[in-house]
Scaffold this motif. Structure first.
Motif, PDB file in Angstrom:
ATOM      1  N   ASP A  99       0.962  -1.221  -0.245  1.00  0.00           N
ATOM      2  CA  ASP A  99      -0.089   0.051  -0.036  1.00  0.00           C
ATOM      3  C   ASP A  99       0.534   0.846   0.021  1.00  0.00           C
ATOM      4  O   ASP A  99       0.206   2.167  -0.331  1.00  0.00           O
ATOM      5  CB  ASP A  99      -0.982  -0.011   1.149  1.00  0.00           C
ATOM      6  CG  ASP A  99      -2.537  -1.417   1.741  1.00  0.00           C
ATOM      7  OD1 ASP A  99      -2.532  -1.609   0.570  1.00  0.00           O
ATOM      8  OD2 ASP A  99      -1.731  -1.685   2.282  1.00  0.00           O
ATOM      9  N   VAL A 117      -2.898   7.264   2.956  1.00  0.00           N
ATOM     10  CA  VAL A 117      -2.803   5.231   1.598  1.00  0.00           C
ATOM     11  C   VAL A 117      -4.363   4.527   2.784  1.00  0.00           C
ATOM     12  O   VAL A 117      -5.818   4.188   1.399  1.00  0.00           O
ATOM     13  CB  VAL A 117      -2.467   4.770   2.532  1.00  0.00           C
ATOM     14  CG1 VAL A 117      -2.909   2.866   2.150  1.00  0.00           C
ATOM     15  CG2 VAL A 117      -1.127   4.735   1.769  1.00  0.00           C
ATOM     16  N   LYS A 122      -3.058   4.017  -2.756  1.00  0.00           N
ATOM     17  CA  LYS A 122      -1.790   3.515  -2.817  1.00  0.00           C
ATOM     18  C   LYS A 122      -1.058   4.645  -2.371  1.00  0.00           C
ATOM     19  O   LYS A 122      -1.507   5.717  -3.400  1.00  0.00           O
ATOM     20  CB  LYS A 122      -1.136   2.992  -3.435  1.00  0.00           C
ATOM     21  CG  LYS A 122      -1.134   1.704  -3.559  1.00  0.00           C
ATOM     22  CD  LYS A 122      -0.941   0.588  -4.187  1.00  0.00           C
ATOM     23  CE  LYS A 122      -1.671  -0.854  -4.961  1.00  0.00           C
ATOM     24  NZ  LYS A 122      -2.147  -1.965  -3.546  1.00  0.00           N
TER      25      LYS A 122
END
Ligand code: SF4
Length: 454
Positions: A99, A117, A122
């Motif tokens: 991530d 995030v 991401k």
């Protein structure tokens, strides 16, 4: 939160700072990755295998994330450290379960990045920011410092300007920077308050330290060590990793004058051949190295030396390798790390034509390790019957046993009560097995080692 460190002590230190920065956000440290909602892999790029290890670990962590998702838990995976710095978004391309990718200069931004995030998906942050991350990283609580034990690392310097032709550090950690003396002092005082007795000052090229002193001028590492040695509670000092070129006169003198500075030094040489040292851009010869070691031993006769070696650097012949073996014999190391050369993309060594074949590298590594093992065994056996100070760090594997470190950094095991953890006491060495020493509490300390101050 679970932070797994790969590589050197600098990463162990950074991992602790990441945990400290996330603690005020409510992230508690989990004992295993299985229990965590945030898993951070703090990576190392120094060897090819180290980077590959990260990808195989990411496979394992991805399965944990999938299992947690099946239970309705959202686990975030972050990759930090030098692989993150070097590979950036490539990591998410190769391992889409990741991530967040955060470079080694940006840990202080972790709370914001994680919020980003959770909000947008991401994130990748591998910039070299102008602000100093150390000014923004949270200070650990006394309780978490205590839980980490009686020895601690303190980063005083980061990055490197040496550009050895095999090394990625100047690219992943950037140019050399040193932290100011007052910031380091505040951190060490706090560690002492929490019961830390031994401090290791760390940096990729630690003896190039030139941080701003209280007088506004650059201070040397020796001056910094001298100041820290005056702090109450700090009984032992070490520093790592050093470059032979930066062993300044005042630092050599500190090994003579500072009783708190332990008689052990990690001084990488990499090769014993001048031809290979030049190809590696080490900027010193074998003779320069031997001279520095002689001066150090003149300052501190019982100094134990460890080193790093690379075998099979491009162009290395049997004759060059024989020079490395003979250097191991000449110096008499108390231990050393040795590796086969592996080309790191983006470094000059990777583009050199005369790469050594794998079979020759393996054969040389095997022979070098045997020579290092012999040297280490001889050093350890020379400790039999001697009495020296040991700092007790933790319980041993068996009940009633404690593990500590000698002034030379060897692990020492003795039967003793847990109340001795954090104490320094004289131990007589009664047995040497593998790389551990075994001993018993002694009544008096050997006069020759009284100068070790610990
Ligand atoms: S001095 Fe050390 S950190 Fe700097 S480039 Fe050489 S090997 Fe890398």
């Amino acid at each position: 939160m679970y932070v797994k460190s790969f590589g050197c002590q600098m990463n162990v230190y950074d991992s602790q700072r990441m945990a400290d920065t996330l603690a005020p956000e409510g992230y508690l440290e989990a004992a295993t990755a299985e229990d965590a909602d945030l898993i951070i892999l703090n990576t190392c790029h120094i060897r090819e295998k180290a980077a590959e290890k990260v990808y195989s670990e990411l496979g394992r962590v991805r399965r944990l994330k999938e299992a947690a998702a099946a239970d309705g838990r959202n686990v975030l995976i972050a990759v930090a450290g030098c692989v993150a710095q070097a590979q950036g978004d490539e990591i998410i391309r190769r391992a889409p379960a990741v991530d967040l990718v955060v470079g080694s200069q940006n840990y202080h931004r972790l709370p914001d990045l994680i919020a980003r995030v959770r909000r947008d998906g991401k994130a990748v942050d591998t910039e070299f920011p102008l602000d100093d991350k150390f000014d923004h990283l949270a200070i650990p609580s006394l309780a978490s410092t205590r839980a980490r034990g009686v020895t601690a690392f303190v980063t005083v310097q980061e990055g490197c300007d040496k550009f050895c032709t095999f090394c990625v550090v100047p690219y992943t950690r950037g140019a050399e920077t040193s932290r100011p003396v007052d910031k380091i002092l505040t951190e060490v005082e706090r560690l002492a308050e929490a019961g830390v007795r031994e401090i290791t000052l760390i940096g990729q090229n630690v003896n190039a330290y030139h941080g701003e002193g209280p007088d506004g001028r650059p201070w040397s590492l020796a001056r910094l060590l001298g100041l820290i040695a005056q702090l109450r509670g700090i009984e032992r000092l070490r520093y790592t990793t050093s470059h032979p070129l930066d062993m300044a006169d005042d630092l050599i003198a500190a090994h003579r004058d500072l009783p708190q500075l332990m008689p052990q030094l990690h001084l990488p040489v990499q090769s014993g051949s001048d031809r290979i040292l030049a190809a590696m851009n080490r900027r010193h010869t074998r003779a320069d190295y031997v001279k520095v070691v002689a001066r150090l031993r003149q300052a501190r006769a019982d100094l134990a030396l460890t080193s790093d070696f690379i075998v099979g650097f491009p162009g290395e012949t049997e004759e060059d390798f024989a020079a490395t073996l003979s250097l191991v014999g000449e110096i008499g190391y108390s231990g050393a790390f040795s590796f086969k050369y592996s080309p790191r993309p983006g470094t000059p060594g990777a583009d050199m034509d005369d790469q050594v074949d794998e079979a020759a590298k393996s054969d040389r590594l095997h022979r070098l390790q045997a020579a290092i093992d012999r040297s280490q065994a001889a050093f350890n056996h020379s400790c039999l019957g001697r009495t020296f100070s040991v700092l007790f760090e933790r319980p041993g594997r068996h009940g009633g046993q404690l593990v500590g470190r000698s002034p030379y950094r060897q692990p020492v095991q003795i039967e003793a009560p847990p109340a001795l953890i954090g104490e320094i006491a004289p131990v007589t060495i009664t047995e040497v097995a593998s790389n551990s020493l075994f001993g018993a509490l002694a009544l008096a300390q050997e006069p020759a080692l009284a100068g070790a101050g610990a």
